[in-house]
Write a protein that holds these residues in place. Sequence first.
Motif, mmCIF file in Angstrom:
data_model
loop_
_atom_site.group_PDB
_atom_site.id
_atom_site.type_symbol
_atom_site.label_atom_id
_atom_site.label_comp_id
_atom_site.label_asym_id
_atom_site.label_seq_id
_atom_site.Cartn_x
_atom_site.Cartn_y
_atom_site.Cartn_z
ATOM 1 N N LEU A 48 0.827 -1.262 0.566
ATOM 2 C CA LEU A 48 0.440 -0.001 0.184
ATOM 3 C C LEU A 48 0.952 1.448 -0.060
ATOM 4 O O LEU A 48 0.697 2.378 -0.724
ATOM 5 N N GLU A 49 2.107 1.281 0.742
ATOM 6 C CA GLU A 49 3.084 2.550 0.212
ATOM 7 C C GLU A 49 3.328 2.785 -0.186
ATOM 8 O O GLU A 49 3.826 3.633 -0.956
ATOM 9 N N LEU A 50 3.794 1.158 -0.933
ATOM 10 C CA LEU A 50 4.300 1.575 -2.727
ATOM 11 C C LEU A 50 3.585 1.754 -3.634
ATOM 12 O O LEU A 50 4.296 2.945 -5.046
ATOM 13 N N GLN A 51 2.428 1.605 -3.686
ATOM 14 C CA GLN A 51 1.520 1.885 -4.293
ATOM 15 C C GLN A 51 1.369 3.320 -4.038
ATOM 16 O O GLN A 51 1.746 4.385 -5.064
ATOM 17 N N VAL A 52 1.469 4.181 -3.819
ATOM 18 C CA VAL A 52 1.124 5.779 -3.018
ATOM 19 C C VAL A 52 2.235 6.131 -3.639
ATOM 20 O O VAL A 52 2.618 6.557 -4.635
ATOM 21 N N GLU A 53 3.951 5.520 -3.389
ATOM 22 C CA GLU A 53 5.313 6.432 -4.196
ATOM 23 C C GLU A 53 5.465 5.792 -5.612
ATOM 24 O O GLU A 53 5.759 6.840 -6.569
ATOM 25 N N LEU A 54 5.062 5.085 -6.303
ATOM 26 C CA LEU A 54 4.445 5.191 -7.534
ATOM 27 C C LEU A 54 3.443 6.146 -8.304
ATOM 28 O O LEU A 54 4.426 6.584 -9.212
ATOM 29 N N LYS A 55 1.938 6.375 -7.961
ATOM 30 C CA LYS A 55 1.557 7.688 -8.640
ATOM 31 C C LYS A 55 2.532 8.849 -8.180
ATOM 32 O O LYS A 55 2.329 9.579 -9.074
ATOM 33 N N LYS A 56 2.690 8.620 -6.790
ATOM 34 C CA LYS A 56 3.434 10.090 -7.061
ATOM 35 C C LYS A 56 5.015 10.510 -7.737
ATOM 36 O O LYS A 56 5.089 11.950 -8.406
ATOM 37 N N MET A 57 5.541 8.968 -7.970
ATOM 38 C CA MET A 57 6.880 8.911 -9.295
ATOM 39 C C MET A 57 6.186 9.359 -10.327
ATOM 40 O O MET A 57 6.706 10.814 -11.129
ATOM 41 N N GLN A 58 5.282 9.259 -11.237
ATOM 42 C CA GLN A 58 4.463 8.874 -12.242
ATOM 43 C C GLN A 58 4.196 10.472 -12.210
ATOM 44 O O GLN A 58 4.821 11.216 -13.382
ATOM 45 N N GLN A 59 3.665 10.914 -11.010
ATOM 46 C CA GLN A 59 2.870 13.036 -11.752
ATOM 47 C C GLN A 59 4.390 13.771 -11.724
ATOM 48 O O GLN A 59 4.125 14.386 -12.477
ATOM 49 N N ILE A 60 5.576 12.790 -11.199
ATOM 50 C CA ILE A 60 7.284 14.025 -11.062
ATOM 51 C C ILE A 60 7.449 13.947 -12.341
ATOM 52 O O ILE A 60 7.694 14.913 -12.914
ATOM 53 N N TRP A 61 7.615 12.384 -13.195
ATOM 54 C CA TRP A 61 8.489 12.296 -14.212
ATOM 55 C C TRP A 61 7.551 13.081 -15.085
ATOM 56 O O TRP A 61 7.915 12.922 -15.800
ATOM 57 N N ASP A 62 6.584 12.721 -15.120
ATOM 58 C CA ASP A 62 5.390 12.954 -16.039
ATOM 59 C C ASP A 62 5.349 12.831 -17.151
ATOM 60 O O ASP A 62 5.723 12.910 -18.371
ATOM 61 N N ILE A 63 5.389 10.692 -16.894
ATOM 62 C CA ILE A 63 5.961 9.753 -18.781
ATOM 63 C C ILE A 63 5.045 8.817 -18.470
ATOM 64 O O ILE A 63 4.293 8.588 -17.455
ATOM 65 N N PRO A 64 4.652 8.407 -19.518
ATOM 66 C CA PRO A 64 3.880 6.912 -19.509
ATOM 67 C C PRO A 64 4.596 5.776 -18.803
ATOM 68 O O PRO A 64 5.362 5.275 -18.442
ATOM 69 N N PHE A 65 3.238 5.524 -17.483
ATOM 70 C CA PHE A 65 4.089 4.099 -16.671
ATOM 71 C C PHE A 65 3.284 3.040 -17.606
ATOM 72 O O PHE A 65 1.613 2.880 -17.288
ATOM 73 N N ILE A 66 3.331 2.170 -17.930
ATOM 74 C CA ILE A 66 2.849 0.813 -17.844
ATOM 75 C C ILE A 66 2.580 -0.561 -17.417
ATOM 76 O O ILE A 66 4.036 -1.091 -17.222
ATOM 77 N N LEU A 67 1.823 -0.710 -16.359
ATOM 78 C CA LEU A 67 1.687 -1.388 -15.396
ATOM 79 C C LEU A 67 1.222 -2.911 -15.312
ATOM 80 O O LEU A 67 -0.206 -3.227 -15.876
ATOM 81 N N VAL A 68 2.071 -4.044 -14.893
ATOM 82 C CA VAL A 68 1.136 -5.433 -15.452
ATOM 83 C C VAL A 68 1.010 -5.381 -13.962
ATOM 84 O O VAL A 68 1.964 -6.093 -12.712
#
Length: 228
Positions: free
Chosen positions: A167-187
Amino acid sequence: MLHVDIKKRLADFTLDIHFSVQNNIVVLFGPSGCGKTTTLRCIAGLIKPDEGTIMKGEQVFFASESNRFIPPRYRRIGYMFQDYALFPHMNVRRNIWYGVKKNNSKANELYARLMSLLRIGHLAGRYIHNLSGGEKQRVALARALMAEPHILLLDEPLSALDHDTRLELQVELKKMQQIWDIPFILVTHDANEAKALGDQLLFLERGRQIPPPSAWDSYPVQCYGVSY
């Protein structure tokens, strides 16, 4: 925008998939063995599709009609593998710097930023066997972003973690995507994880896009999934 429209014959079925993604998170959701990882590997250039196109903006990574195929090293794509693929004989710092072509002030600034954002600065000298699952995940994410990718692919990155760390790292991933502003494709094949992370959801079954299950009808994100 990343545009994917490909077919790839596999042992038990043909992967037949098409979608587009802006600078957000698209989740490929479905049971194990339905073609999710193969899709990532085709985008990365590790597997060559049989037909179709893969494009990022005006750059064509793959086009069967013109016989165009750009090797992985020229695609500027980060790939975070399910097992993280970290090097046990290197410490955290060397793992993160692995593959960086230029050790200059810009790269050093990026490294410092990642260590701060992901809260792993204190781990720089540790070796991989001394890290927890969540720490390994953060190191693998830092290594993928250290290459300044234009696209980030994540293959079930949280599957081996305990519930609280996940749960903690789900938040981290969302935050990092917003900072980097690139497509994330997650399986993932975990419905809760798909709901927590996906801005767009694409449902797969035996290599084909399927309609969203009825239980997802009220979910407030874009759900792909109409069969061809």
